[in-house]
Each structure stands twice: as structure tokens, then as C-alpha cells.
Scaffold this motif. Structure first.
Motif, PDB file in Angstrom:
ATOM      1  N   GLN A 213      12.380  29.729  18.389  1.00 42.08           N
ATOM      2  CA  GLN A 213      13.659  29.610  18.615  1.00 42.08           C
ATOM      3  C   GLN A 213      14.085  31.407  18.044  1.00 42.08           C
ATOM      4  O   GLN A 213      15.154  31.714  19.189  1.00 42.08           O
ATOM      5  CB  GLN A 213      14.022  28.721  18.489  1.00 42.08           C
ATOM      6  CG  GLN A 213      14.095  27.857  19.397  1.00 42.08           C
ATOM      7  CD  GLN A 213      15.457  27.309  18.813  1.00 42.08           C
ATOM      8  OE1 GLN A 213      16.244  27.017  17.715  1.00 42.08           O
ATOM      9  NE2 GLN A 213      15.235  26.013  20.261  1.00 42.08           N
ATOM     10  N   ARG A 216      13.137  34.077  20.279  1.00 43.26           N
ATOM     11  CA  ARG A 216      14.135  34.279  21.547  1.00 43.26           C
ATOM     12  C   ARG A 216      15.652  34.789  21.828  1.00 43.26           C
ATOM     13  O   ARG A 216      15.983  35.929  22.251  1.00 43.26           O
ATOM     14  CB  ARG A 216      13.833  33.467  22.157  1.00 43.26           C
ATOM     15  CG  ARG A 216      12.700  32.806  22.918  1.00 43.26           C
ATOM     16  CD  ARG A 216      12.490  31.653  23.864  1.00 43.26           C
ATOM     17  NE  ARG A 216      12.740  30.280  23.438  1.00 43.26           N
ATOM     18  CZ  ARG A 216      13.659  29.569  23.571  1.00 43.26           C
ATOM     19  NH1 ARG A 216      13.508  28.905  25.039  1.00 43.26           N
ATOM     20  NH2 ARG A 216      13.708  27.853  23.491  1.00 43.26           N
ATOM     21  N   ILE A 217      15.889  34.638  20.657  1.00 48.49           N
ATOM     22  CA  ILE A 217      17.125  34.665  20.280  1.00 48.49           C
ATOM     23  C   ILE A 217      17.577  36.623  19.909  1.00 48.49           C
ATOM     24  O   ILE A 217      18.272  37.150  20.303  1.00 48.49           O
ATOM     25  CB  ILE A 217      18.042  33.905  19.234  1.00 48.49           C
ATOM     26  CG1 ILE A 217      18.645  32.754  19.627  1.00 48.49           C
ATOM     27  CG2 ILE A 217      19.340  34.698  18.914  1.00 48.49           C
ATOM     28  CD1 ILE A 217      18.682  32.144  20.800  1.00 48.49           C
ATOM     29  N   ALA A 220      16.953  37.867  23.165  1.00 49.32           N
ATOM     30  CA  ALA A 220      18.182  37.699  23.736  1.00 49.32           C
ATOM     31  C   ALA A 220      19.170  38.682  23.722  1.00 49.32           C
ATOM     32  O   ALA A 220      20.447  39.008  24.093  1.00 49.32           O
ATOM     33  CB  ALA A 220      19.391  36.192  23.874  1.00 49.32           C
ATOM     34  N   ALA A 234      19.968  33.872  29.012  1.00 50.83           N
ATOM     35  CA  ALA A 234      19.459  32.044  29.160  1.00 50.83           C
ATOM     36  C   ALA A 234      17.811  31.792  29.815  1.00 50.83           C
ATOM     37  O   ALA A 234      17.444  31.938  29.372  1.00 50.83           O
ATOM     38  CB  ALA A 234      20.575  31.078  29.470  1.00 50.83           C
ATOM     39  N   PHE A 239      15.675  29.114  29.095  1.00 52.61           N
ATOM     40  CA  PHE A 239      16.347  27.551  28.137  1.00 52.61           C
ATOM     41  C   PHE A 239      16.609  27.402  29.201  1.00 52.61           C
ATOM     42  O   PHE A 239      17.268  27.701  29.959  1.00 52.61           O
ATOM     43  CB  PHE A 239      17.509  29.016  27.650  1.00 52.61           C
ATOM     44  CG  PHE A 239      17.363  29.367  25.570  1.00 52.61           C
ATOM     45  CD1 PHE A 239      17.097  28.411  24.830  1.00 52.61           C
ATOM     46  CD2 PHE A 239      17.193  30.350  26.068  1.00 52.61           C
ATOM     47  CE1 PHE A 239      17.781  28.699  23.938  1.00 52.61           C
ATOM     48  CE2 PHE A 239      17.244  31.099  24.470  1.00 52.61           C
ATOM     49  CZ  PHE A 239      17.083  30.363  23.447  1.00 52.61           C
ATOM     50  N   GLN A 242      23.001  27.411  30.606  1.00 54.70           N
ATOM     51  CA  GLN A 242      23.613  28.182  29.778  1.00 54.70           C
ATOM     52  C   GLN A 242      23.895  26.887  28.401  1.00 54.70           C
ATOM     53  O   GLN A 242      24.185  27.746  27.421  1.00 54.70           O
ATOM     54  CB  GLN A 242      24.160  28.572  30.675  1.00 54.70           C
ATOM     55  CG  GLN A 242      24.124  29.959  31.250  1.00 54.70           C
ATOM     56  CD  GLN A 242      25.444  30.624  31.729  1.00 54.70           C
ATOM     57  OE1 GLN A 242      26.379  30.987  31.062  1.00 54.70           O
ATOM     58  NE2 GLN A 242      25.544  30.632  33.425  1.00 54.70           N
ATOM     59  N   PHE A 245      21.428  27.405  25.728  1.00 55.81           N
ATOM     60  CA  PHE A 245      21.120  29.020  25.100  1.00 55.81           C
ATOM     61  C   PHE A 245      22.753  28.978  23.784  1.00 55.81           C
ATOM     62  O   PHE A 245      22.126  29.393  23.519  1.00 55.81           O
ATOM     63  CB  PHE A 245      21.627  29.833  26.650  1.00 55.81           C
ATOM     64  CG  PHE A 245      21.278  31.133  25.709  1.00 55.81           C
ATOM     65  CD1 PHE A 245      20.980  31.847  25.291  1.00 55.81           C
ATOM     66  CD2 PHE A 245      22.450  31.906  26.116  1.00 55.81           C
ATOM     67  CE1 PHE A 245      20.568  33.171  24.539  1.00 55.81           C
ATOM     68  CE2 PHE A 245      22.225  33.336  25.826  1.00 55.81           C
ATOM     69  CZ  PHE A 245      21.143  34.420  25.382  1.00 55.81           C
TER      70      PHE A 245
END
Length: 262
Positions: A213, A216-217, A220, A234, A239, A242, A245
């Protein structure tokens, strides 16, 4: 309340000012060198530590890239600012970066002169100076930090052989669209699930799915800074919707994707 700023001269440089009253961060990492300035209130720094470190107004926190941590207010209104910069760029400003203690682990400094220096740095950063001016500002700040004695320093020893062994697992955690089975990942390395969890935590500071996680952030944030829409970001990060996310992003960044993207 959170305010973000991004340099027009250095695309990797980002700063924020925040005022928080409740727990806002889960344990996470950055892919950048992070320098935090505590302006008001008490807070607690946690991560792969033996307990927590109390922080107070005037403290400076330096967190190298990849160091797991979380800092949250401790029963008071907490006002802080944070600067994120490319670690290799910051290291290039120092005369001997390979031996600098700033990159060995999380450091906490408690000296009024340093607080004044770093407050002036962040104030200047928000004014969006030129690349040459930024280099001089950060050279002065990093040199001052490097020469100071921290009140706390927490080093995270990384076993390079274990990290190399875990690379296929980390790659799958990062790239696969759905959460891979921990039993299957462990089996691929001749480990039990619990051995795998301990190994990934020991190496990254986070258990496997939390590491996924967080990664991924981190990605992002890059996409949103480049102007990618929230919906596309997202979806690209896998994810389910939304709303999901938004919840995960806020837990890592203490603000919504929309507020961050502005």
C-alpha cells in the motif's frame, strides 16, 4: 489544515505546512529525504523503534528515504512543516555524503539555532527561489544538521543479502493487480508466511501488504504531482474505487488526493 508547495526550479522538491489535532498518519516511508520542523505542540514519532520518541516545539526531524515512521500529535494542537527532496541531490551538496550520519537513520535535533535555520529555509522554499539559491539554502541547512549532535538517532540496519532474496517478492507486491497470497509468496522463498512477514518488516520497516500500500501511495503522489486525474491515478494503482484510494491516501499523507493535487 494543510498547505502544499512545489518548486518550479526542482521538480522533486515539495514542502507542506500542516496543523493537526488528531492521529493522522499510519507508519509509512518516503522515496525522498524528509526534513520536519515542529513549530508548536507535542507529538510522538513511531516506526520500527523500541517504543516512541517524544517530540516538542522547536525540534527538527531528519528522515532518510525508505525509513519507516509515523509522527502524530500527542494530546495537543500540532503545527509542523515538512520538506521532501531527492536524497541523491541533497547528498551531492555535502563534501563527503558517503560518511554523513544524516543518511544512516532517523535523527532528532533540539537546538534553537537549528530551528531558526530550518524555519528560514522552509520560509524561503515557499517563496520559490531559483535552483542556485535552493542549492545554497540546502547546503547550509544540511551542513548545519550534519555537524550537530542529535538528541535521538535511530539507525535501521538493512541486511543486503536478505533484501536481495526478497526482491522477487517485493516486485510482485508492487506490480500485481490484486494482493498476492502471502502463503504463495513465502513458499516461493522456502519460508513460512510468518517468516516472510518478519523478513519483509525487518528489511523495509513494514509488513508485506502495508509495504504494498505504501509503495502504491508513493507512486500515486508522483502521478498526482504530474497532473494525472484522481480517477486515473486510483485505477493505475489498482484501487478498487476512488473511495478506497481516498481512505488509504489520507492515512499515508494526512490529506485527500484532491487537496494534495491542487
Amino acid at each position: 489544515m494543510t498547505e502544499f508547495w512545489r518548486s518550479t526550479a526542482l521538480t522533486h522538491l515539495e514542502a507542506r505546512r500542516s496543523c493537526q489535532e488528531n492521529t493522522c498518519y499510519r507508519v509509512h516511508t518516503h522515496d525522498a529525504l524528509s526534513i520536519g520542523v515542529i513549530d508548536a505542540g507535542d507529538s510522538l514519532l513511531a516506526g520500527p523503534l523500541d517504543g516512541t520518541i517524544p517530540l516538542e516545539a522547536g525540534d527538527i526531524v531528519v528522515i532518510p528515504a525508505g525509513q519507516a515512521h509515523a509522527c502524530n500529535p500527542d494530546r495537543s494542537r500540532w503545527l509542523h512543516r515538512m520538506v521532501h527532496l531527492d536524497q541523491s541531490w541533497g547528498a551531492s551538496l555535502l563534501p563527503d555524503p558517503d560518511h554523513s550520519p544524516l543518511f544512516d537513520g532517523i535523527s532528532v535535533f533540539r537546538r534553537p539555532g537549528l530551528h531558526a535555520l530550518l524555519t528560514a529555509l522552509t520560509d524561503a522554499v515557499f517563496a520559490d527561489p531559483s535552483e542556485d539559491r535552493l542549492a545554497q539554502l540546502f547546503r547550509d541547512a544540511l551542513t548545519g544538521l550534519e555537524q550537530a549532535a542529535p538528541v535521538y538517532r535511530v539507525t535501521a540496519e538493512v541486511d543486503p543479502e536478505l533484501l536481495e532474496e526478497l526482491r522477487p517478492v517485493l516486485s510482485r507486491l508492487l506490480m500485481e493487480e490484486v494482493n498476492p497470497s502471502l502463503d504463495e509468496l513465502a513458499s516461493s522463498l522456502d519460508m513460512t508466511k510468518f517468516q516472510l512477514i518478519r523478513a519483509v518488516r525487518r528489511t523495509t520497516g513494514l509488513p508485506p501488504l502495508a509495504w504494498r500500500q505504501n509503495a502504491r501511495i508513493v507512486r500515486a503522489r508522483h502521478l498526482l504531482r504530474e497532473g494525472r486525474s484522481i480517477a486515473d491515478t486510483a485505477n493505475d494503482m489498482g484501487f478498487v474505487d476512488q473511495s478506497h484510494f481516498h481512505r488509504v491516501f489520507r492515512a499515508h499523507v494526512a490529506t485527500s488526493p484532491g487537496e494534495y493535487r491542487r
